[in-house]
Write a protein that holds these residues in place. Structure first.
Motif, PDB file in Angstrom:
ATOM      1  N   ARG A  37       0.810  -1.210   0.000  1.00  0.00           N
ATOM      2  CA  ARG A  37       0.000   0.000   0.000  1.00  0.00           C
ATOM      3  C   ARG A  37       0.852   1.273   0.000  1.00  0.00           C
ATOM      4  N   CYS A 142      -5.588  -1.858   7.473  1.00  0.00           N
ATOM      5  CA  CYS A 142      -5.227  -2.056   6.065  1.00  0.00           C
ATOM      6  C   CYS A 142      -6.086  -1.185   5.154  1.00  0.00           C
ATOM      7  N   GLN A 143      -6.174   0.087   5.515  1.00  0.00           N
ATOM      8  CA  GLN A 143      -6.953   1.063   4.766  1.00  0.00           C
ATOM      9  C   GLN A 143      -6.589   1.016   3.286  1.00  0.00           C
ATOM     10  N   GLY A 144      -7.599   0.894   2.459  1.00  0.00           N
ATOM     11  CA  GLY A 144      -7.403   0.838   1.015  1.00  0.00           C
ATOM     12  C   GLY A 144      -7.355  -0.577   0.467  1.00  0.00           C
ATOM     13  N   SER A 145      -7.276  -1.562   1.337  1.00  0.00           N
ATOM     14  CA  SER A 145      -7.262  -2.950   0.892  1.00  0.00           C
ATOM     15  C   SER A 145      -8.689  -3.497   0.894  1.00  0.00           C
ATOM     16  N   GLU A 146      -9.103  -4.066  -0.208  1.00  0.00           N
ATOM     17  CA  GLU A 146     -10.462  -4.606  -0.311  1.00  0.00           C
ATOM     18  C   GLU A 146     -10.669  -5.836   0.576  1.00  0.00           C
TER      19      GLU A 146
END
Length: 194
Positions: A37, A142-146
């Motif tokens: 990321r 895990c901001q931004g991880s789907e």
């Protein structure tokens, strides 16, 4: 008895220490997720080992986050459902580390990608002597991880649980409260009779 549950609750990851085997798989997944990321490639949780067992310790995503309140640059921000670090704004002052009641923030550094260390030696005010910028790192779910928090997804014994705001119900709280009181009363009876 019904306990009121706030509408504004951040999600968080918690570990069941009775299940954790201390394999460090969660740390490896956290490292890999941060790297992918574009964050400082370091795990955002720490493994704690005591006489009672082993478990990872990570940010509780406090709604009234003391770490964010002491940040002089606004690098720690309370977002809609988490507390996140903007690594570009962080000056590495470590005030947040001192303010966190759970010990979930840590300083980390790595070489800055904007500097070619093979051809130049430049030290900016934000870099240390070895050319690294120190920033605070912490769990951001895990901001931004789907896929959500990587540590939860890879835990081989399912010791890590991602608690989302809508997972917390007043019935869960009442049940745990009743169990705690019953346990306390039982232990007090054993002390009195023993």
């Amino acid at each position: 008895m019904n306990h009121p549950v706030s509408k504004k609750i951040n999600g968080f990851v918690i570990c069941d220490p009775g299940k954790c085997i201390g394999c460090h798989t969660c740390l490896a997944a956290c490292y890999q997720s941060a790297k992918e990321r574009g964050k400082v490639a370091k795990p955002r949780l720490t493994m704690v080992t005591t006489m009672g067992g082993t478990m990872p310790n990570q940010c509780r995503q406090c709604e009234d986050a003391p770490c964010a309140k002491v940040c002089p640059t606004g690098a720690l921000e309370i977002t809609e459902d988490r507390v996140a670090v903007n690594e570009q704004l962080c000056i590495g002052c470590k005030m947040c580390i001192l303010a966190c009641p759970f010990g979930c923030l840590q300083p980390a550094s790595e070489p800055m990608p904007s500097v070619d260390y093979s051809t130049e030696y430049y030290v900016s005010p934000l870099e240390t002597r070895n050319g690294s910028k120190t920033v605070a790192i912490k769990c951001d779910l895990c901001q931004g991880s789907e896929q959500g928090p990587a540590c939860v997804n890879v835990c081989p014994v399912h010791a890590l649980i991602h608690i989302k705001a809508n997972d917390v119900s007043s019935l869960q709280i009442a049940s745990k409260s009743n169990e705690a009181v019953a346990s306390l009363i039982s232990s007090m009876g054993e002390i009195k009779n023993g």
